[in-house]
Design an enzyme around this catalytic site. Sequence first.
Site, PDB file in Angstrom:
ATOM      1  N   ASP A   1     -15.453  41.188 107.458  1.00  0.00           N
ATOM      2  CA  ASP A   1     -16.885  41.005 107.223  1.00  0.00           C
ATOM      3  C   ASP A   1     -17.169  40.443 105.820  1.00  0.00           C
ATOM      4  O   ASP A   1     -16.234  40.153 105.059  1.00  0.00           O
ATOM      5  CB  ASP A   1     -17.580  42.361 107.445  1.00  0.00           C
TER       6      ASP A   1
ATOM      7  N   ASP B   1     -26.334  38.510 113.225  1.00  0.00           N
ATOM      8  CA  ASP B   1     -25.977  39.565 114.180  1.00  0.00           C
ATOM      9  C   ASP B   1     -26.841  39.513 115.436  1.00  0.00           C
ATOM     10  O   ASP B   1     -28.058  39.336 115.367  1.00  0.00           O
ATOM     11  CB  ASP B   1     -26.169  40.948 113.533  1.00  0.00           C
TER      12      ASP B   1
HETATM   13  C1  GLA Z   1     -22.059  43.193 109.960  1.00  0.00           C
HETATM   14  C2  GLA Z   1     -21.392  42.425 111.109  1.00  0.00           C
HETATM   15  C3  GLA Z   1     -21.507  43.247 112.378  1.00  0.00           C
HETATM   16  C4  GLA Z   1     -20.877  44.621 112.197  1.00  0.00           C
HETATM   17  C5  GLA Z   1     -21.502  45.329 111.005  1.00  0.00           C
HETATM   18  C6  GLA Z   1     -20.759  46.607 110.654  1.00  0.00           C
HETATM   19  O1  GLA Z   1     -23.440  43.260 110.139  1.00  0.00           O
HETATM   20  O2  GLA Z   1     -21.963  41.158 111.264  1.00  0.00           O
HETATM   21  O3  GLA Z   1     -20.892  42.549 113.464  1.00  0.00           O
HETATM   22  O4  GLA Z   1     -19.476  44.468 112.014  1.00  0.00           O
HETATM   23  O5  GLA Z   1     -21.510  44.498 109.839  1.00  0.00           O
HETATM   24  O6  GLA Z   1     -21.333  47.264 109.564  1.00  0.00           O
END
Ligand code: GLA
Length: 381
Positions: free
Chosen positions: A127, A184
């Site tokens: 991430d 997301d």
């Molecule tokens: C980010 C990523 C998500 C998930 C969260 C976890 O937002 O884009 O897919 O992995 O972190 O905290």
Amino acid sequence: MALAAKPPLGWNTWNTFSHEINEDLIKESADAMVASGLKDAGYEYIVIDDCWSLRERDENGHLVPDPEKFPSGIKAVADYVHSKGLKFGIYSCVGTHTCAGYPGSYDYEFIDAETFAEWGVDYLKYDYCFKPRSADGPTLYRRMAMALRNCGRDILFSACNWGEDNTTEWIRSSGAHMYRSGSDILDSWQSIKTIAASQMDMEKFSGPYCHNDLDMLVVGMYGKSHNGTIAVNGGCTTEEYRTHFSLWAMMNSPLMIGCDIRNMTEETKDILMNKDILAINQDTEVRTPCWRKEWDAVPETVMLMFKPLENGDYAMGFFNFYDDDCGGRIHFADMGLPTHGYGLRLYDLWEHKDLGVFTDRYHVVLKGHHCKMLRASVVKL
Ligand code: GLA
């Protein structure tokens, strides 16, 4: 070994479970992956997302699995997943902390890669939160890629920096096998539509060994997420999930399931295990789709995509992004078909039926948020 010639298929904890993860959930999900038929359909990776470790590293700088969530340790869980003939994935972050505030791999890349290799990890999602401002994002992805490529184990590298810092320009050369280039996903039609539309122009950068990841699937969640950042009241309809899955398949995205696979409805299973649609996503050549806006009446409603498949056939998808009925068409000449002497035999990938041979063009009227997925074979008339 070269990994990810085709878009990876699997399941990830985040969309439904967020921080509510533990070893029983992972083992039960591995069992369900096999028992439900998902494994036979091609799904392979069981991935633990954020929130699996303690808040501090140990005195030697190693990450420590949370003993309440994973009392047997991560290696035991990975061993269990492997015993089912599946592969095991875990999560870390470029920055000092993960997005949920657990230790990130910044300045610990090689140590963490070694730890993951010892545990039997096959996949790392990486991430982009808490990156020091002074640090260069592309360099940090290159560093972890180098660490993984030299840790003694084949570990698929799944980058997740949401399209920031012009991901598509440098990600392929970093060594990552897949990458998020958008925000997301939420369990809503609006989110599905926005991601698909925003990624259409990114598809030209995606290809074998480094796939554009449109984000994990929300198919089958129906609003039942424990994750406050993903859940939307009621989620989507079955038809919307079908369109979502078709878009992701057509756009060659990795297909990482996000629902609770221990409790899937028959409709959810039919979507996730539609072999005809999976074949479009898993075609050996992983060709970028060509896309057009084709609508009868209301502008910006029906999207059309087509792409060549390994055996000479073409995949075609019509997607109605509008809330009401709308039609669209494809002129076969636009795909390359001569205007005389040849036609296309069309096979409906959701109805599982042959529609016959068409010449010149194909026109379809779709209900709001519905799609039509076809496989076309060239025939001499
Ligand atoms: C980010 C990523 C998500 C998930 C969260 C976890 O937002 O884009 O897919 O992995 O972190 O905290």
